[in-house]
Design a protein around this motif. Structure first.
Motif, mmCIF file in Angstrom:
data_model
loop_
_atom_site.group_PDB
_atom_site.id
_atom_site.type_symbol
_atom_site.label_atom_id
_atom_site.label_comp_id
_atom_site.label_asym_id
_atom_site.label_seq_id
_atom_site.Cartn_x
_atom_site.Cartn_y
_atom_site.Cartn_z
ATOM 1 N N UNK A 149 0.799 -1.217 0.000
ATOM 2 C CA UNK A 149 0.000 0.000 0.000
ATOM 3 C C UNK A 149 0.834 1.271 0.000
ATOM 4 N N UNK A 150 2.025 1.234 0.598
ATOM 5 C CA UNK A 150 2.825 2.457 0.682
ATOM 6 C C UNK A 150 3.474 2.815 -0.648
ATOM 7 N N UNK A 151 3.332 1.962 -1.661
ATOM 8 C CA UNK A 151 3.948 2.240 -2.958
ATOM 9 C C UNK A 151 2.940 2.771 -3.982
ATOM 10 N N UNK A 152 1.672 2.982 -3.579
ATOM 11 C CA UNK A 152 0.695 3.530 -4.514
ATOM 12 C C UNK A 152 1.169 4.885 -5.033
ATOM 13 N N UNK A 153 1.026 5.091 -6.325
ATOM 14 C CA UNK A 153 1.410 6.340 -6.992
ATOM 15 C C UNK A 153 2.903 6.627 -6.897
ATOM 16 N N UNK A 154 3.720 5.617 -6.605
ATOM 17 C CA UNK A 154 5.181 5.787 -6.597
ATOM 18 C C UNK A 154 5.736 5.453 -7.985
ATOM 19 N N UNK A 155 6.794 6.148 -8.367
ATOM 20 C CA UNK A 155 7.439 5.938 -9.659
ATOM 21 C C UNK A 155 8.759 5.206 -9.429
ATOM 22 N N UNK A 156 8.987 4.128 -10.189
ATOM 23 C CA UNK A 156 10.189 3.309 -10.036
ATOM 24 C C UNK A 156 11.011 3.349 -11.321
ATOM 25 N N UNK A 157 12.350 3.319 -11.163
ATOM 26 C CA UNK A 157 13.292 3.161 -12.262
ATOM 27 C C UNK A 157 14.386 2.202 -11.817
ATOM 28 N N UNK A 158 15.017 1.548 -12.781
ATOM 29 C CA UNK A 158 16.071 0.595 -12.453
ATOM 30 C C UNK A 158 17.254 0.827 -13.383
ATOM 31 N N UNK A 159 18.457 0.616 -12.838
ATOM 32 C CA UNK A 159 19.698 0.707 -13.614
ATOM 33 C C UNK A 159 20.619 -0.412 -13.173
ATOM 34 N N UNK A 160 21.438 -0.906 -14.100
ATOM 35 C CA UNK A 160 22.415 -1.952 -13.787
ATOM 36 C C UNK A 160 23.717 -1.291 -13.352
ATOM 37 N N UNK A 161 24.434 -1.933 -12.423
ATOM 38 C CA UNK A 161 25.670 -1.370 -11.867
ATOM 39 C C UNK A 161 26.798 -2.390 -11.925
ATOM 40 N N UNK A 162 27.965 -1.919 -12.292
ATOM 41 C CA UNK A 162 29.198 -2.700 -12.237
ATOM 42 C C UNK A 162 30.167 -2.001 -11.304
ATOM 43 N N UNK A 163 31.385 -2.538 -11.233
ATOM 44 C CA UNK A 163 32.395 -1.896 -10.392
ATOM 45 C C UNK A 163 32.682 -0.477 -10.842
ATOM 46 N N UNK A 164 32.470 -0.192 -12.132
ATOM 47 C CA UNK A 164 32.803 1.131 -12.663
ATOM 48 C C UNK A 164 31.683 2.136 -12.456
ATOM 49 N N UNK A 165 30.501 1.705 -12.100
ATOM 50 C CA UNK A 165 29.395 2.632 -11.899
ATOM 51 C C UNK A 165 28.095 2.063 -12.430
ATOM 52 N N UNK A 166 27.083 2.894 -12.426
ATOM 53 C CA UNK A 166 25.758 2.474 -12.853
ATOM 54 C C UNK A 166 25.438 3.050 -14.230
ATOM 55 N N UNK A 167 24.648 2.303 -15.005
ATOM 56 C CA UNK A 167 24.271 2.707 -16.345
ATOM 57 C C UNK A 167 23.046 3.603 -16.347
ATOM 58 N N UNK A 168 22.461 3.842 -17.515
ATOM 59 C CA UNK A 168 21.288 4.726 -17.595
ATOM 60 C C UNK A 168 20.064 4.096 -16.932
ATOM 61 N N UNK A 169 19.142 4.975 -16.545
ATOM 62 C CA UNK A 169 17.916 4.525 -15.898
ATOM 63 C C UNK A 169 16.911 4.048 -16.943
ATOM 64 N N UNK A 170 16.112 3.101 -16.532
ATOM 65 C CA UNK A 170 15.019 2.638 -17.393
ATOM 66 C C UNK A 170 13.908 3.687 -17.413
ATOM 67 N N UNK A 171 12.941 3.489 -18.322
ATOM 68 C CA UNK A 171 11.784 4.368 -18.344
ATOM 69 C C UNK A 171 11.019 4.219 -17.025
ATOM 70 N N UNK A 172 10.545 5.341 -16.437
ATOM 71 C CA UNK A 172 9.841 5.237 -15.151
ATOM 72 C C UNK A 172 8.532 4.472 -15.279
ATOM 73 N N UNK A 173 8.210 3.729 -14.229
ATOM 74 C CA UNK A 173 6.971 2.958 -14.156
ATOM 75 C C UNK A 173 6.178 3.464 -12.960
ATOM 76 N N UNK A 174 4.924 3.821 -13.172
ATOM 77 C CA UNK A 174 4.043 4.318 -12.118
ATOM 78 C C UNK A 174 3.236 3.152 -11.559
ATOM 79 N N UNK A 175 3.300 2.981 -10.240
ATOM 80 C CA UNK A 175 2.591 1.889 -9.573
ATOM 81 C C UNK A 175 1.193 2.378 -9.202
#
Length: 873
Positions: free
Chosen positions: A363-389
């Motif tokens: 319930x606490x995630x209603x209307x929350x926007x999520x994005x995901x990025x992959x990370x290696x030792x060198x850093x994190x890549x670009x974010x995915x398109x946002x998804x609205x819950x």
């Protein structure tokens, strides 16, 4: 006397000004036979103490035993001699003197050395193509003159003596050959150095090919030229292939040399490559060098995860996304970083090992926007398109739209039929009323009944005694606590001693049935907590303590239940012995920062450690994992013995030897072991880690661990191999013991029994001294004004020391895959950014921070914020 001296100096200066400075004698030209002596002379007039310098061919001659002959008061003569003249002594000589910033020179003279000829130009090595003509030059001079030159090529004389200088024309040779020349005059013959005519050939392959990484996608290749083939190298060709096994050859790269190095880019990150080099001269190309393999470093991922979707249920939110391809990943996957935004504010990012995440509390995630990025030792890549819950996913909404019109039409039909039915009923009702009819027979009454939802008593009688049956706890826990239940009427609560996360600790007086009594400390759950699970957790702590019988573990006096008006559940109260000297952390702080600081001997500090180790060894033998061992949770009784306390986070192990965190709990980050941070796994070995941190607290007199390191940086700090720094006044043998507790491999940490043995040996080495020193009671007042704190009071301080470590861990009998943990990590999570506290598995969840402050009255600069983390799984 002074006036006479002044007059004399004035006259001398006047004389110098009249006569001036000049050379009255100049060196003369000389021709000297080789091996004989030569002598040159100069005379200078006009200075009282001149410094005459001899020059040869424009360079100063350094003379260690130069002598001056006085001709008169302002006239001096000096000589330069060469005892055995050699050909190199021939040249131009003169004298110099500096006067008032001006150089005054004598006339020059020449020394000519008479002897065998000396070479002005000797034969030099020569490289040429086979059969190609070339010239050789040789020049020599006397005296005496004339000088003639004779050539030798190989073992053959070429012609006769010719006047110097001489040039020999050679039509060409097919093989390398030696040559030299002879110079002759009236004094004899000189022989030149031997030169070589080389035949130009193709060069050999380069040597020492090495690859140096400059940045993620650029590398530097260096090499040393092999045999050049007697011809200067002009270019080198670099070949690069990608992959292992069957290689994919990349386009050749030609570079101008020297220098013998090249920086090139365009490579893929985290890939295998091979390189080899050949070099060219004017004859041709060398063979290629052997292949040299290298591996490009990691880079941040080049693409965002795709197919980012979610599923929402009543209990949890599940996020999933497609894993990146290796070429998109550009390295070894360290974690997926999930960022979410709630109400326009970015929340703490989460890290997950797999491409799925399950978060509790949907319930606490209603209307929350999520994005995901992959990370290696060198850093994190670009974010995915946002998804609205949303409560209903977009897919479900689209599916339901197809049924909306059908529902509307069906509803309209039903409404029409109901309307017609109502019209018929209204007409019938009107007719019945009009003619006095009724639906029921005369004299029949409709029954009415109700049940009261709540009753009230305005006389406010005394609340009935509360029993364990009213709590709704499980029967096993109820049976364990039945014989330690104490009536609330026997307790008289006093002043508050401290506050904790779930409640407070109060001073109290407990009366017994025979009207005697004792002072106790009572842990009271917060009155605004109404959850049965929170109450059960509080009573579980009491159930653990019921079976504790050890001088270094705080015992349980009993459990009482406080009945609240108009509340369904009572407030549980855990009754503990009153600890006269409060918690160990406050005691250590007061020894340093109190109004009247006092010294604590090393014997007493080690005795504190021994008490804690003995208490923890007792708990581990009873299969209890404490999970919150720290100085703030260790209490000092009236005998100044330490008792381990605060079992709010403890767990009893019934099978196996570990416990995996699976619910919401507040955990002290800076005392938690590395594997507990990574995988939420708790063992007796993780309690050993916390014991090492507690030892550090004791030796620093209550400083906060990892000063300057934030909670969010602890995991990153530890995974790199960093540990708490050795305190300034801590002996090396004590630091080695605490450092052994922080081995990255749990099985390599010492047991509590082993720690007891080590600490007992250290304590025995110290000079015997009374453990209970009077100065330790400075924090006491009269019985009515004690400043001690009971269980749950938290006080701390911060330090600015930079943590470091330098003691290697040793371990025998570990698996191969565990040995890497004993080495300093390469900084696995260093470049991720955001929150590094955990790298979670697919069941990991949200992270939050809690900080608690005690009400001990100390100034802000010595407060210890107990920094905890909530782990939702």
């Amino acid at each position: 006397m002074g006036l006479s001296l002044w007059i004399l100096l004035l006259l001398l200066h006047f004389n110098e000004g009249i006569h001036g400075v000049r050379f009255t004698k100049n060196p003369s030209n000389q021709t000297v036979t080789q091996g004989n002596m030569a002598r040159l002379g100069c005379a200078l007039e006009g200075l009282s103490e001149p410094e005459i310098i001899w020059m040869k061919d424009g360079e100063k001659i350094y003379i260690t035993d130069q002598m001056y002959i006085t001709l008169d008061a302002h006239h001096w003569e000096t000589f330069y001699s060469v005892k055995s003249v050699q050909q190199q002594d021939a040249g131009k000589y003169w004298c110099e003197v500096e006067y008032r910033g001006t150089i005054i020179s004598s006339e020059p003279a020449w020394i000519a050395v008479e002897g065998v000829p000396h070479f002005v130009e000797e034969p030099e090595d020569l490289a040429t193509f086979a059969g190609e003509p070339f010239n050789l030059t040789c020049a020599a001079s006397g005296p005496p003159e004339p000088v003639e030159v004779l050539w030798w090529l190989g073992d053959q004389q070429k012609g006769d003596f010719m006047p110097s200088p001489s040039v020999l024309f050679v039509k060409g040779v097919n093989d390398s050959v030696k040559f030299y020349c002879e110079a002759k005059n009236a004094r004899g013959i000189s022989v030149s150095r031997t030169g070589t005519v080389h035949i130009k050939v193709r060069p050999d392959s380069p040597r020492d090919v090495k690859v140096h990484h400059v940045s993620d996608l650029n590398i530097t290749v260096t090499w040393s030229p092999g045999f050049t083939g007697h011809s200067q190298l002009s270019t080198c060709t670099i070949q690069v292939s990608k992959g292992s096994g069957k290689k994919v050859k990349l386009p050749d790269l030609d570079v101008v040399v020297p220098p013998f190095q090249h920086v090139f880019g365009g490579l893929h990150s985290y890939s295998n490559y091979s390189v080899r080099i050949r070099c060219d001269n004017e004859v041709g190309s060398s063979p290629f060098s052997p292949w040299v393999d290298f591996h490009t470093p990691e880079a941040a991922p080049s693409a965002a995860p795709k197919n980012f979707t979610f599923e929402l249920s009543e209990q949890q939110l599940t996020l999933s996304w497609a894993a990146l391809e290796q070429e998109e990943l550009c390295g070894r996957l360290l974690a997926y970083k999930v960022q979410w935004n709630q109400g326009g504010e970015n929340q703490d990012p989460l890290l997950f090992k797999d491409n799925i995440a399950r978060l509790s509390g949907a319930g606490r995630f209603f209307n929350a926007t999520f994005q995901v990025a992959a990370c290696t030792n060198a850093g994190c890549g670009p974010w995915s398109q946002p998804v609205l819950v949303m409560p209903v996913s977009a897919t479900q909404a689209q599916t339901q739209r197809g049924h909306i019109w059908v529902g509307l039409l069906f509803g309209l039909l039903v409404a029409t039929m109901v309307g017609l039915l109502l019209v018929v009923l209204v007409r019938n009702r009107g007719k019945e009323t009009q003619f006095g009819s009724a639906f029921t027979t005369p004299g029949t009454e409709l029954p009415v009944s109700f049940t009261a939802a709540r009753s009230f008593n305005r006389q406010f009688p005394e609340l009935p005694e509360t029993t364990l049956d009213s709590l709704g706890i499980n029967s096993d826990l109820k049976a364990k606590l039945q014989d330690v239940l104490i009536s609330e009427r026997l307790l008289t609560l006093g002043r508050m001693l401290g506050k904790g996360e779930f409640g407070s600790v109060r001073e109290a007086f407990l009366k017994s049935e025979n009207n005697s009594g004792q002072k106790v400390a009572v842990k009271v759950l917060k009155t605004d907590i109404n959850s049965s699970s929170d109450i059960e957790q509080c009573l579980k702590e009491a159930a653990y303590m019921k079976d504790f019988h050890h001088p270094n573990v705080i015992p349980l006096v009993g459990v009482s239940l406080h009945r609240r008006a108009q509340q369904r559940l009572p407030v549980p109260m855990v009754i503990l012995p009153f600890m006269k000297h409060g918690d160990l952390h406050t005691f250590l702080l007061m020894s340093r920062l109190g109004d009247e600081p006092f010294a604590v001997s090393q014997q007493i500090l080690i005795q504190f450690m021994l008490d804690i180790a003995r208490g923890m060894e007792y708990l581990s033998n009873k299969n209890i994992i404490h999970r919150d061992l720290a100085a703030r949770n260790c209490m000092l009784n009236e005998n100044m013995s330490v008792c381990v306390a605060d079992f709010g986070l403890s767990k009893k192990i019934y099978s196996g030897d570990y416990y995996r965190q699976g619910s919401v709990s507040k955990l002290p980050v800076k005392w938690i072991a590395l594997e507990s941070l990574a995988d939420n796994v708790y063992t007796t070995q993780s309690d050993v880690w916390a014991f090492g941190v507690t030892m550090w607290e004791i030796m620093t007199k209550g400083q906060t661990p990892y000063p300057g390191v934030e909670n969010s940086e602890i995991y990153e700090y530890l995974i790199k191999g960093e540990r708490l720094k050795q305190p300034p006044d801590c002996p090396g043998d004590i630091y080695e013991i605490m450092h052994s507790c922080w081995s990255p491999v749990p099985k390599c940490r010492p047991s509590f029994q082993h720690l007891i043995d080590q600490l007992e040996l250290l304590w025995a080495k110290l000079n015997p001294a009374p453990v209970k020193e009077p100065l330790l009671y400075v924090n006491l007042e009269e019985e009515d004004g004690e400043q001690a704190s009971g269980p749950g009071a938290d006080v701390g301080t911060r330090s600015s020391e930079d943590p470091s470590w330098g003691v290697p861990w040793q371990c025998v009998g570990i698996e191969e895959d565990e040995k890497d943990w004993l080495m300093v990590s390469s900084g696995a999570a260093f470049a991720i950014g955001g929150d590094y506290r955990y790298i979670m598995g697919p069941c990991g969840g949200g992270i939050d921070e809690e900080s608690r402050r005690s009400d001990d009255g100390l100034s802000e600069d010595i407060r210890d914020e107990e920094e905890d983390i909530i782990i939702n799984v």
